[in-house]
Design a protein around this motif. Sequence first.
Motif, PDB file in Angstrom:
ATOM      1  N   SER A  94     -28.276  24.430  44.409  1.00 21.55           N
ATOM      2  CA  SER A  94     -28.152  24.532  42.960  1.00 21.55           C
ATOM      3  C   SER A  94     -26.744  24.154  42.532  1.00 21.55           C
ATOM      4  N   GLN A  95     -26.602  23.883  41.258  1.00 20.46           N
ATOM      5  CA  GLN A  95     -25.288  23.516  40.728  1.00 20.46           C
ATOM      6  C   GLN A  95     -24.259  24.604  41.002  1.00 20.46           C
ATOM      7  N   SER A  96     -24.615  25.842  40.779  1.00 17.77           N
ATOM      8  CA  SER A  96     -23.675  26.946  40.994  1.00 17.77           C
ATOM      9  C   SER A  96     -23.303  27.074  42.466  1.00 17.77           C
ATOM     10  N   GLU A  97     -24.282  26.839  43.367  1.00 17.91           N
ATOM     11  CA  GLU A  97     -24.006  26.894  44.800  1.00 17.91           C
ATOM     12  C   GLU A  97     -23.043  25.790  45.202  1.00 17.91           C
ATOM     13  N   PHE A  98     -23.286  24.604  44.704  1.00 19.32           N
ATOM     14  CA  PHE A  98     -22.433  23.483  45.072  1.00 19.32           C
ATOM     15  C   PHE A  98     -21.036  23.636  44.473  1.00 19.32           C
ATOM     16  N   LEU A  99     -20.944  24.197  43.289  1.00 17.44           N
ATOM     17  CA  LEU A  99     -19.635  24.428  42.682  1.00 17.44           C
ATOM     18  C   LEU A  99     -18.804  25.360  43.554  1.00 17.44           C
ATOM     19  N   GLN A 100     -19.420  26.407  44.060  1.00 16.52           N
ATOM     20  CA  GLN A 100     -18.705  27.332  44.932  1.00 16.52           C
ATOM     21  C   GLN A 100     -18.245  26.631  46.206  1.00 16.52           C
ATOM     22  N   LYS A 101     -19.110  25.800  46.767  1.00 23.02           N
ATOM     23  CA  LYS A 101     -18.743  25.048  47.971  1.00 23.02           C
ATOM     24  C   LYS A 101     -17.583  24.101  47.677  1.00 23.02           C
ATOM     25  N   PHE A 102     -17.657  23.428  46.544  1.00 20.68           N
ATOM     26  CA  PHE A 102     -16.611  22.462  46.199  1.00 20.68           C
ATOM     27  C   PHE A 102     -15.263  23.155  46.013  1.00 20.68           C
ATOM     28  N   LEU A 103     -15.254  24.238  45.290  1.00 25.10           N
ATOM     29  CA  LEU A 103     -13.994  24.928  44.990  1.00 25.10           C
ATOM     30  C   LEU A 103     -13.377  25.579  46.219  1.00 25.10           C
ATOM     31  N   THR A 104     -14.190  25.884  47.222  1.00 24.01           N
ATOM     32  CA  THR A 104     -13.671  26.492  48.444  1.00 24.01           C
ATOM     33  C   THR A 104     -13.503  25.479  49.570  1.00 24.01           C
ATOM     34  N   GLY A 105     -13.743  24.207  49.273  1.00 22.16           N
ATOM     35  CA  GLY A 105     -13.526  23.149  50.252  1.00 22.16           C
ATOM     36  C   GLY A 105     -14.587  23.040  51.319  1.00 22.16           C
ATOM     37  N   LYS A 106     -15.767  23.636  51.086  1.00 23.26           N
ATOM     38  CA  LYS A 106     -16.836  23.586  52.080  1.00 23.26           C
ATOM     39  C   LYS A 106     -17.773  22.413  51.813  1.00 23.26           C
ATOM     40  N   VAL A 107     -17.167  21.246  51.667  1.00 22.74           N
ATOM     41  CA  VAL A 107     -17.878  20.002  51.413  1.00 22.74           C
ATOM     42  C   VAL A 107     -17.289  18.929  52.315  1.00 22.74           C
ATOM     43  N   ILE A 108     -17.971  17.795  52.382  1.00 31.19           N
ATOM     44  CA  ILE A 108     -17.456  16.698  53.183  1.00 31.19           C
ATOM     45  C   ILE A 108     -16.046  16.329  52.712  1.00 31.19           C
ATOM     46  N   PHE A 109     -15.158  16.116  53.670  1.00 34.47           N
ATOM     47  CA  PHE A 109     -13.741  15.800  53.441  1.00 34.47           C
ATOM     48  C   PHE A 109     -12.924  17.002  53.005  1.00 34.47           C
ATOM     49  N   GLY A 110     -13.543  18.193  52.934  1.00 36.93           N
ATOM     50  CA  GLY A 110     -12.765  19.392  52.689  1.00 36.93           C
ATOM     51  C   GLY A 110     -12.285  19.563  51.262  1.00 36.93           C
ATOM     52  N   SER A 111     -11.217  20.310  51.107  1.00 37.80           N
ATOM     53  CA  SER A 111     -10.726  20.719  49.795  1.00 37.80           C
ATOM     54  C   SER A 111     -10.081  19.574  49.019  1.00 37.80           C
ATOM     55  N   TRP A 112     -10.559  19.367  47.796  1.00 39.14           N
ATOM     56  CA  TRP A 112      -9.918  18.393  46.901  1.00 39.14           C
ATOM     57  C   TRP A 112      -8.466  18.780  46.681  1.00 39.14           C
ATOM     58  N   PHE A 113      -8.209  20.047  46.504  1.00 38.90           N
ATOM     59  CA  PHE A 113      -6.863  20.527  46.204  1.00 38.90           C
ATOM     60  C   PHE A 113      -5.911  20.239  47.368  1.00 38.90           C
ATOM     61  N   ASP A 114      -6.357  20.529  48.595  1.00 40.65           N
ATOM     62  CA  ASP A 114      -5.513  20.267  49.765  1.00 40.65           C
ATOM     63  C   ASP A 114      -5.292  18.768  49.952  1.00 40.65           C
ATOM     64  N   HIS A 115      -6.327  17.991  49.689  1.00 39.38           N
ATOM     65  CA  HIS A 115      -6.225  16.536  49.851  1.00 39.38           C
ATOM     66  C   HIS A 115      -5.150  15.971  48.923  1.00 39.38           C
ATOM     67  N   VAL A 116      -5.224  16.322  47.662  1.00 37.67           N
ATOM     68  CA  VAL A 116      -4.275  15.797  46.677  1.00 37.67           C
ATOM     69  C   VAL A 116      -2.867  16.313  46.944  1.00 37.67           C
ATOM     70  N   LYS A 117      -2.736  17.590  47.219  1.00 41.97           N
ATOM     71  CA  LYS A 117      -1.404  18.143  47.490  1.00 41.97           C
ATOM     72  C   LYS A 117      -0.770  17.493  48.710  1.00 41.97           C
ATOM     73  N   GLY A 118      -1.580  17.252  49.736  1.00 42.44           N
ATOM     74  CA  GLY A 118      -1.050  16.627  50.940  1.00 42.44           C
ATOM     75  C   GLY A 118      -0.488  15.244  50.681  1.00 42.44           C
ATOM     76  N   TRP A 119      -1.223  14.436  49.916  1.00 41.34           N
ATOM     77  CA  TRP A 119      -0.750  13.075  49.655  1.00 41.34           C
ATOM     78  C   TRP A 119       0.368  13.031  48.625  1.00 41.34           C
ATOM     79  N   LEU A 120       0.367  13.963  47.681  1.00 46.66           N
ATOM     80  CA  LEU A 120       1.481  14.013  46.723  1.00 46.66           C
ATOM     81  C   LEU A 120       2.777  14.445  47.395  1.00 46.66           C
ATOM     82  N   ASN A 121       2.660  15.179  48.482  1.00 48.46           N
ATOM     83  CA  ASN A 121       3.834  15.630  49.222  1.00 48.46           C
ATOM     84  C   ASN A 121       4.165  14.735  50.408  1.00 48.46           C
ATOM     85  N   ALA A 122       3.582  13.538  50.431  1.00 44.37           N
ATOM     86  CA  ALA A 122       3.808  12.610  51.538  1.00 44.37           C
ATOM     87  C   ALA A 122       5.288  12.268  51.652  1.00 44.37           C
TER      88      ALA A 122
END
Length: 251
Positions: free
Chosen positions: A111-139
């Motif tokens: 469901s949308q709510s289930e996937f939202l929880q997965k997305f916000l906690t990084g339990k999706v393919i390629f992991g956390s959006w937040f960690d991904h962006v922070k990592g590259w911004l701090n390159a």
Amino acid sequence: MFSLPCFLCVGTTWMQEILPLILSGGDPASVETLPNWDRVPWLEETRASSLKLEERPSPRLFTTHFHYNMMPPSFFQVKPKVVYVMRNPKDVFTSSFHYYNITSFLVKPGSQSEFLQKFLTGKVIFGSWFDHVKGWLNAKEELQIMYISYEEMIKDLNDSVSRIAQFLGKSLEPDVLKKIADKCLFKNMKNNPMSNYSVVPQEFMDQTKTQFLRKGVAGDWRNLLTPEEAQHFDAVFKEKMKDVNYKFNWD
């Protein structure tokens, strides 16, 4: 040379269209004769090993969803130019939700709510959006990285193409840049079978449900997230990105 997208979004496909056209001086054959996953192959896919990439003339193009800390040692030795595309994470979530629903090789989003929880906690393919962006911004500062947003490209594609060409050191006439931008308009990419994934068998990607290149707009999350979900998303974003010193170009 790399195009580093942020997660599942048309920004990835956009760069696989823009960069070959810039490097070829606007030659349309660069995007009409090879599917985008072969013209700008993925580092994380085994297919790249069968494309004889060492025989391609330099500069070569690659794309990846790797986090910064996952890049191989050779990346830091060569220090290639990187175009890093960011997008409003609420639209990334929206795009991902639709994408997961048409692919057979990804776990169904639920469901949308289930996937939202997965997305916000990084339990999706390629992991956390937040960690991904922070990592590259701090390159590391010695790397050559151009940061650009999906929203910037929508707002002014001509200017975005011009700036990308300048970053790549490719001097092109204004009329050529304009032709490249026109070729890369969403409506034109959507009609390019080498870019719209229509050649992918339905058993892997069922585009009868929804097209891979759906809308090509910013703000489509408003048609999916409830006001309460959007508010929760914003709260998570504020907490996760509180130490990031970067001005994001989206509402």
